[in-house]
Design a protein around this motif. Structure first.
Motif, PDB file in Angstrom:
ATOM      1  N   PRO A   1      -9.407   3.599  -3.922  1.00 17.84           N
ATOM      2  CA  PRO A   1      -8.477   3.824  -4.108  1.00 17.84           C
ATOM      3  C   PRO A   1      -7.792   3.036  -5.546  1.00 17.84           C
ATOM      4  N   ILE A   2      -6.302   3.094  -6.251  1.00 17.59           N
ATOM      5  CA  ILE A   2      -6.028   2.362  -6.996  1.00 17.59           C
ATOM      6  C   ILE A   2      -5.805   1.847  -7.156  1.00 17.59           C
ATOM      7  N   PHE A   3      -6.042   0.244  -7.661  1.00 18.96           N
ATOM      8  CA  PHE A   3      -5.729  -1.641  -7.623  1.00 18.96           C
ATOM      9  C   PHE A   3      -5.028  -1.465  -8.479  1.00 18.96           C
TER      10      PHE A   3
ATOM     11  N   THR B   1     -10.615   0.364   7.525  1.00 18.93           N
ATOM     12  CA  THR B   1     -11.342  -0.530   8.198  1.00 18.93           C
ATOM     13  C   THR B   1     -11.956  -1.650   6.723  1.00 18.93           C
ATOM     14  N   ASP B   2     -12.912  -1.070   6.088  1.00 14.37           N
ATOM     15  CA  ASP B   2     -13.448  -1.913   5.335  1.00 14.37           C
ATOM     16  C   ASP B   2     -12.296  -2.242   3.843  1.00 14.37           C
ATOM     17  N   LEU B   3     -11.318  -1.839   3.310  1.00 14.84           N
ATOM     18  CA  LEU B   3     -11.059  -2.163   2.500  1.00 14.84           C
ATOM     19  C   LEU B   3      -9.507  -3.305   3.246  1.00 14.84           C
ATOM     20  N   MET B   4      -9.153  -3.179   4.401  1.00 15.81           N
ATOM     21  CA  MET B   4      -8.916  -4.045   5.089  1.00 15.81           C
ATOM     22  C   MET B   4      -9.705  -5.365   4.756  1.00 15.81           C
ATOM     23  N   TYR B   5     -10.475  -5.601   5.157  1.00 10.17           N
ATOM     24  CA  TYR B   5     -11.464  -6.834   4.977  1.00 10.17           C
ATOM     25  C   TYR B   5     -11.928  -6.917   3.343  1.00 10.17           C
ATOM     26  N   ASP B   6     -11.587  -6.466   2.258  1.00  6.34           N
ATOM     27  CA  ASP B   6     -12.381  -6.541   0.835  1.00  6.34           C
ATOM     28  C   ASP B   6     -10.836  -6.612   0.601  1.00  6.34           C
ATOM     29  N   ILE B   7      -9.935  -6.376   0.585  1.00  4.00           N
ATOM     30  CA  ILE B   7      -8.721  -7.426   0.109  1.00  4.00           C
ATOM     31  C   ILE B   7      -8.125  -8.718   0.099  1.00  4.00           C
ATOM     32  N   PRO B   8      -8.624  -9.143   1.210  1.00  2.00           N
ATOM     33  CA  PRO B   8      -8.146 -10.756   0.596  1.00  2.00           C
ATOM     34  C   PRO B   8      -9.087 -11.142  -0.326  1.00  2.00           C
ATOM     35  N   ASP B   9     -10.462 -10.271  -0.484  1.00  4.09           N
ATOM     36  CA  ASP B   9     -10.793 -11.092  -1.375  1.00  4.09           C
ATOM     37  C   ASP B   9     -11.190 -11.113  -3.059  1.00  4.09           C
ATOM     38  N   ARG B  10      -9.703  -9.954  -2.873  1.00  6.40           N
ATOM     39  CA  ARG B  10      -9.674  -9.826  -4.328  1.00  6.40           C
ATOM     40  C   ARG B  10      -7.704 -10.230  -5.019  1.00  6.40           C
ATOM     41  N   GLU B  11      -7.848 -11.281  -5.249  1.00  6.05           N
ATOM     42  CA  GLU B  11      -6.511 -12.625  -5.618  1.00  6.05           C
ATOM     43  C   GLU B  11      -5.662 -11.149  -6.226  1.00  6.05           C
ATOM     44  N   ASP B  12      -6.930 -10.351  -7.471  1.00  5.07           N
ATOM     45  CA  ASP B  12      -6.043  -9.998  -8.793  1.00  5.07           C
ATOM     46  C   ASP B  12      -5.810  -8.617  -8.329  1.00  5.07           C
ATOM     47  N   VAL B  13      -4.853  -8.402  -6.938  1.00  2.00           N
ATOM     48  CA  VAL B  13      -4.322  -7.000  -6.603  1.00  2.00           C
ATOM     49  C   VAL B  13      -3.252  -7.191  -5.491  1.00  2.00           C
ATOM     50  N   CYS B  14      -2.457  -6.459  -5.881  1.00  2.00           N
ATOM     51  CA  CYS B  14      -1.147  -6.330  -5.468  1.00  2.00           C
ATOM     52  C   CYS B  14      -0.719  -5.542  -4.994  1.00  2.00           C
ATOM     53  N   LYS B  15      -1.321  -4.299  -5.461  1.00  2.00           N
ATOM     54  CA  LYS B  15      -0.663  -3.201  -4.810  1.00  2.00           C
ATOM     55  C   LYS B  15      -2.137  -2.135  -4.650  1.00  2.00           C
ATOM     56  N   VAL B  16      -2.087  -1.018  -3.650  1.00  2.00           N
ATOM     57  CA  VAL B  16      -3.050  -0.117  -3.499  1.00  2.00           C
ATOM     58  C   VAL B  16      -2.547   1.344  -3.615  1.00  2.00           C
ATOM     59  N   VAL B  17      -3.320   2.606  -4.076  1.00  2.00           N
ATOM     60  CA  VAL B  17      -2.817   3.724  -3.590  1.00  2.00           C
ATOM     61  C   VAL B  17      -3.651   4.279  -3.639  1.00  2.00           C
ATOM     62  N   LEU B  18      -3.557   4.955  -2.120  1.00  2.00           N
ATOM     63  CA  LEU B  18      -4.238   5.525  -1.752  1.00  2.00           C
ATOM     64  C   LEU B  18      -4.792   6.771  -1.750  1.00  2.00           C
TER      65      LEU B  18
ATOM     66  N   VAL C   1       1.019  -1.657   0.259  1.00  2.00           N
ATOM     67  CA  VAL C   1       0.121  -0.028  -0.181  1.00  2.00           C
ATOM     68  C   VAL C   1       0.703   1.235   0.015  1.00  2.00           C
ATOM     69  N   PHE C   2       0.497   2.133  -1.414  1.00  2.00           N
ATOM     70  CA  PHE C   2       1.241   3.347  -0.989  1.00  2.00           C
ATOM     71  C   PHE C   2       0.204   4.715  -0.529  1.00  2.00           C
ATOM     72  N   PHE C   3       0.432   5.784   0.448  1.00  2.00           N
ATOM     73  CA  PHE C   3      -0.199   6.779   0.582  1.00  2.00           C
ATOM     74  C   PHE C   3      -0.068   8.017   0.072  1.00  2.00           C
ATOM     75  N   GLU C   4      -0.757   9.393  -1.093  1.00  2.00           N
ATOM     76  CA  GLU C   4       0.279   9.965  -1.982  1.00  2.00           C
ATOM     77  C   GLU C   4       0.340  10.800  -1.053  1.00  2.00           C
ATOM     78  N   PRO C   5       1.313  11.873  -1.019  1.00  2.00           N
ATOM     79  CA  PRO C   5       1.784  12.942  -0.316  1.00  2.00           C
ATOM     80  C   PRO C   5       0.484  13.636  -0.112  1.00  2.00           C
ATOM     81  N   GLU C   6      -0.780  13.688  -0.728  1.00  2.00           N
ATOM     82  CA  GLU C   6      -1.654  15.132  -0.900  1.00  2.00           C
ATOM     83  C   GLU C   6      -2.791  14.336  -0.149  1.00  2.00           C
TER      84      GLU C   6
END
Length: 162
Positions: A108-110, A80-97, A47-52
Motif C-alpha cells: 500500500p501507499i504509506f 489482516t497482515d497489514l493491521m498486524y504490521d502497522i503498530p510496528d511502524r511509527e513513521d506511518v500515519c496514513k495508508v492508501v489502499l 486509511v483510504f480506499f481508492e475507488p478502483e
C-alpha cells in the motif's frame, strides 16, 4: 436449521450486483469500509480506499458468488497482515489502499506524518470520509446506483409438502 424447519415458506432472492455490493461497502452506518477505518485508527493510522480498489473488491465478491459475505472475507484476507504490521511502524500515519494492493499484492501507499500534514494543507477541504473514498481523479463524487425496487421484492412460494 431450526428456523428453516419452522418457517413454512420458500423464497428466492436475486443475487446482488456490483452497485449493490459497492453500496454495502460504503453506505451503511457500520459499513465494512468504516469498520476497517476504525480498526486502523486504533493504531493512529488513517486509511483510504481508492475507488478502483472498492470496485475490484466488489468484482471479486461477484466471482465468489456468496454475496456480501464475500466482501468481508476478501477484505479481511488482504488487510489482516497489514493491521498486524502497522503498530510496528511509527513513521506511518496514513495508508492508501489501491487496486494493485488487492489484486497483485503490491504494497500500500504509506505516508509519514510530515507528508500527510503537507497533503492535508493542500486539500480543498476534509469532506465526508465516505465521499472522499468515492472521489475520482477530478475530485467529484462518483454516484453509486441505488438498489432497484425489483431486487427488494421477495415473492413467497408455497413450501413443498414432505
Amino acid at each position: 436449521p431450526e428456523f428453516v424447519g419452522r418457517f413454512p415458506m420458500i423464497t428466492t432472492l436475486l443475487p446482488l450486483d456490483k452497485s449493490a455490493l459497492l453500496q454495502i461497502l460504503v453506505e451503511p452506518k457500520d459499513s465494512l469500509v468504516k469498520q476497517f477505518k476504525a480498526l486502523f485508527e486504533l493504531n493512529g493510522v488513517e486509511v483510504f480506499f481508492e475507488p478502483e480498489a472498492l470496485e475490484f473488491i466488489a468484482d471479486q465478491a461477484l466471482e465468489l458468488k456468496t454475496g456480501a459475505r464475500a466482501l468481508r472475507g476478501f477484505m479481511e484476507g488482504h488487510l489482516t497482515d497489514l493491521m498486524y504490521d502497522i503498530p510496528d511502524r511509527e513513521d506511518v500515519c496514513k495508508v492508501v489502499l489501491t487496486r494493485e494492493f488487492f489484486e497483485e499484492g503490491a504494497p500500500p501507499i504509506f505516508n509519514s506524518e510530515e507528508d500527510y500534514n503537507e497533503s492535508r494543507e493542500t486539500m480543498d477541504g476534509p469532506g465526508d470520509e465516505a465521499e472522499a473514498d468515492l472521489r475520482g481523479a477530478t475530485g467529484e463524487v462518483q454516484e453509486v446506483e441505488p438498489v432497484s425496487e425489483e431486487r427488494q421484492e421477495i415473492v413467497p412460494t408455497p413450501a413443498a409438502s414432505v
